[in-house]
Design an enzyme around this catalytic site. Structure first.
Site, PDB file in Angstrom:
ATOM      1  CG  HIS A   1     -25.415 -19.822  15.061  1.00  0.00           C
ATOM      2  ND1 HIS A   1     -24.381 -19.626  14.163  1.00  0.00           N
ATOM      3  CD2 HIS A   1     -25.467 -18.703  15.819  1.00  0.00           C
ATOM      4  CE1 HIS A   1     -23.831 -18.444  14.384  1.00  0.00           C
ATOM      5  NE2 HIS A   1     -24.469 -17.860  15.379  1.00  0.00           N
TER       6      HIS A   1
ATOM      7  CG  PHE B   1     -24.684 -12.556  12.237  1.00  0.00           C
ATOM      8  CD1 PHE B   1     -24.163 -13.843  12.271  1.00  0.00           C
ATOM      9  CD2 PHE B   1     -25.753 -12.253  13.065  1.00  0.00           C
ATOM     10  CE1 PHE B   1     -24.707 -14.816  13.099  1.00  0.00           C
ATOM     11  CE2 PHE B   1     -26.300 -13.218  13.908  1.00  0.00           C
ATOM     12  CZ  PHE B   1     -25.773 -14.502  13.919  1.00  0.00           C
TER      13      PHE B   1
ATOM     14  CG  ASP C   1     -18.025 -13.511  21.473  1.00  0.00           C
ATOM     15  OD1 ASP C   1     -18.392 -14.251  20.541  1.00  0.00           O
ATOM     16  OD2 ASP C   1     -17.003 -13.747  22.150  1.00  0.00           O
TER      17      ASP C   1
ATOM     18  CE1 TYR D   1     -18.283 -13.230  12.304  1.00  0.00           C
ATOM     19  CE2 TYR D   1     -18.711 -10.926  11.781  1.00  0.00           C
ATOM     20  CZ  TYR D   1     -19.034 -12.273  11.668  1.00  0.00           C
ATOM     21  OH  TYR D   1     -20.109 -12.646  10.900  1.00  0.00           O
TER      22      TYR D   1
END
Length: 223
Positions: free
Chosen positions: A188, A78, A65, A67
């Site tokens: 990740h 990102f 989701d 920031y």
């Protein structure tokens, strides 16, 4: 939310905007924007699709989701807006970028240049409350973005799906039925998991080698 596209996503997703689940999601999101502080700004929720047309997608980098800090999210996974400090996961992506293909580590966290070259920077959930990660989970966004992934995967033209971390890797089942595509997986890039195999995974050079093998132009990853 702005749901009018000037590219081919308009036709690809038209049926979804009329679907009952999406109408319910739209009502939920409208209420959230009216009563809470929600990110990204309304007109940037679909930025990934505005910036990278369906026909132009070469690579999909899947996030979770947005920031949830003030001024960060702008609709690309990102990525953060210009002038905003680079978040930890993206800093680790930049470290791997430098180690993998020698790009200097950027002083900003804005990935629009990637998106403009055919890198779809898609989150699986497209909105979030300020300071509350995963606060818009299970409201319908996952169904919508699964459709996006499925419609990309059903395209005859091959592309590369980059799935970092277990939530992203759960989408493998949607993609794997279409063997023309390449799937790259790794832990990740978050500080919690990057040292478990994200560092050293060389995603950028692998992507460019595959694109070149397919006769396509490689991505200029350097920012």
């Amino acid at each position: 939310m702005k749901e009018v596209f000037t590219n081919d996503w308009q036709e690809i997703l038209a049926d979804q905007f009329e679907a009952p689940y999406y109408k319910k999601l739209r009502q939920f999101v409208a209420h959230e924007y009216a009563t809470q502080t929600i990110f990204p700004p309304k007109d940037e929720v679909m930025n990934a699709l505005y910036t990278t047309a369906y026909k132009d997608v070469l690579v999909v980098i899947l996030g979770q989701d947005p920031y949830h800090g003030v001024g960060q999210a702008h609709g690309l996974s990102f990525s953060v807006k210009p002038g905003v400090a680079t978040p930890p996961s993206l800093r680790n992506m930049y470290k791997e970028l430098a180690d993998d293909i020698g790009c200097p580590i950027p002083e900003h966290g804005t990935l629009t240049k990637w998106a403009q070259q055919g890198v779809l920077l898609l989150n699986t959930v497209l909105t979030v409350r300020q300071g509350q990660a995963h606060s818009h989970k299970n409201q319908g966004w996952e169904q919508f973005t699964d459709v996006i992934i499925e419609r990309l995967a059903s395209r005859a033209e091959p592309m590369i799906f980059v799935l970092w971390g277990k939530p992203a890797q759960q989408k493998t089942k949607i993609i794997a039925a279409h063997p023309q595509h390449r799937i790259l997986t790794a832990p990740h890039p978050s500080p919690l998991s990057a040292h478990r195999g994200f560092f050293g995974s060389k995603p950028y050079s692998q992507i460019n080698a595959q694109l070149t093998a397919w006769g396509k132009s490689p991505i200029n990853w350097c920012l």
